[in-house]
Design an enzyme around this catalytic site. Structure first.
Site, PDB file in Angstrom:
ATOM      1  N   HIS A 131       0.816  -1.227   0.000  1.00 33.48           N
ATOM      2  CA  HIS A 131       0.000   0.000   0.000  1.00 33.48           C
ATOM      3  C   HIS A 131       0.848   1.274   0.000  1.00 33.48           C
ATOM      4  O   HIS A 131       1.963   1.312   0.515  1.00 33.48           O
ATOM      5  CB  HIS A 131      -0.896   0.006   1.238  1.00 33.48           C
ATOM      6  CG  HIS A 131      -0.107   0.063   2.508  1.00 33.48           C
ATOM      7  ND1 HIS A 131       0.215   1.244   3.125  1.00 33.48           N
ATOM      8  CD2 HIS A 131       0.480  -0.916   3.245  1.00 33.48           C
ATOM      9  CE1 HIS A 131       0.948   0.996   4.188  1.00 33.48           C
ATOM     10  NE2 HIS A 131       1.120  -0.315   4.289  1.00 33.48           N
ATOM     11  N   HIS A 140      11.794  -0.065 -12.772  1.00 35.48           N
ATOM     12  CA  HIS A 140      11.589  -1.484 -13.077  1.00 35.48           C
ATOM     13  C   HIS A 140      11.711  -2.283 -11.782  1.00 35.48           C
ATOM     14  O   HIS A 140      12.762  -2.260 -11.130  1.00 35.48           O
ATOM     15  CB  HIS A 140      12.647  -1.929 -14.099  1.00 35.48           C
ATOM     16  CG  HIS A 140      12.580  -3.391 -14.457  1.00 35.48           C
ATOM     17  ND1 HIS A 140      13.468  -3.975 -15.320  1.00 35.48           N
ATOM     18  CD2 HIS A 140      11.740  -4.383 -14.071  1.00 35.48           C
ATOM     19  CE1 HIS A 140      13.178  -5.256 -15.460  1.00 35.48           C
ATOM     20  NE2 HIS A 140      12.136  -5.533 -14.699  1.00 35.48           N
TER      21      HIS A 140
END
Ligand code: JB2
Length: 204
Positions: A131, A140
């Site tokens: 979260h 990446h």
């Protein structure tokens, strides 16, 4: 079904083509600036030419399928494309997550509430992002990497395969965390950090 032009014809493109089809896109062409790849195929999708030929598919969306974060940034600035966003149907992405253009989320990834992914990000196979994370443009997150809650990745940051970041830490812009590294302190901009716990080895 939307038409998609995939840019790049290497290993990453193979997974992008598979993901795009699973997500309901029709891959109408692959383009690669390495002219020697013309005529090859990626999972049956032909390499039709270079990025100079993008205009042949004016109604298609496009996706930068190149693993290098710096090359994706350079091409995103230069190419006149409308970028797709791809999410594999097996990924679990909470409805509150915001995902930028050109970003791909591969099979088995999990992204938890209120995370924000920038543009042209790669969330690779079975990575998880908990979260309230912020993932910068062109970052990446490699396969099997895990970000705890509230983590921030700067632009172009790279987390190697199986790397982990504990809650609330920041990995700076264009920094690299080596495979399996565990980040327990902030990592500076442009630094390479390796090991458990991950230690900075200085700028690249
Ligand atoms: O400077 C460039 C450039 N450098 C490489 N400009 C342009 N326009 N294109 C560039 N490329 C393109 O990236 C090559 O022409 C080719 O299409 C691709 C490199 O292919 P390769 O198979 O070497 O890497 P990849 O980027 O497809 O995949 C890497 O990253 C993935 C995330 C590999 O490490 C994969 O194993 C990895 N999963």
């Amino acid at each position: 079904m939307s038409d998609l032009v995939v840019i790049g014809a290497g290993g990453h493109a193979k997974v992008v083509v598979a993901t795009a089809r699973a997500a309901g896109f029709d891959v109408v062409a692959v383009l690669d600036d390495d002219g020697s790849r013309r005529g090859r195929a990626i999972l049956g999708a032909r390499v039709e030419g270079t990025t100079a030929e993008l205009g042949r598919w004016p109604d298609a969306l496009a996706l930068l399928a190149i693993g290098s974060n710096r090359v994706r940034k350079e091409l995103a600035a230069r190419l006149p494309a409308r970028w797709a966003t791809l999410v594999h149907p097996s990924a679990v992405v909470h409805e509150s997550v915001r995902i930028g253009e050109g970003t791909v989320v591969f099979a088995g990834a999990v992204i938890q509430p209120d995370t924000v992914l920038g543009a042209h990000v790669i969330v690779n196979t079975a990575a998880s992002i908990d979260h309230d994370c912020q993932v910068g443009d062109f970052a990446h997150v490699a396969p099997g990497s895990h970000l705890a809650g509230g983590v921030s990745l700067g632009e172009g940051a790279f987390l190697g395969i199986g790397a982990k970041v504990i809650p609330g830490r920041r990995v700076g812009s264009w920094a690299t965390v080596g495979a399996g590294g565990v980040v327990i302190r902030d990592i500076g901009e442009g630094c390479v950090a390796v090991g458990v716990p991950a230690r900075e080895r200085g700028p690249v």
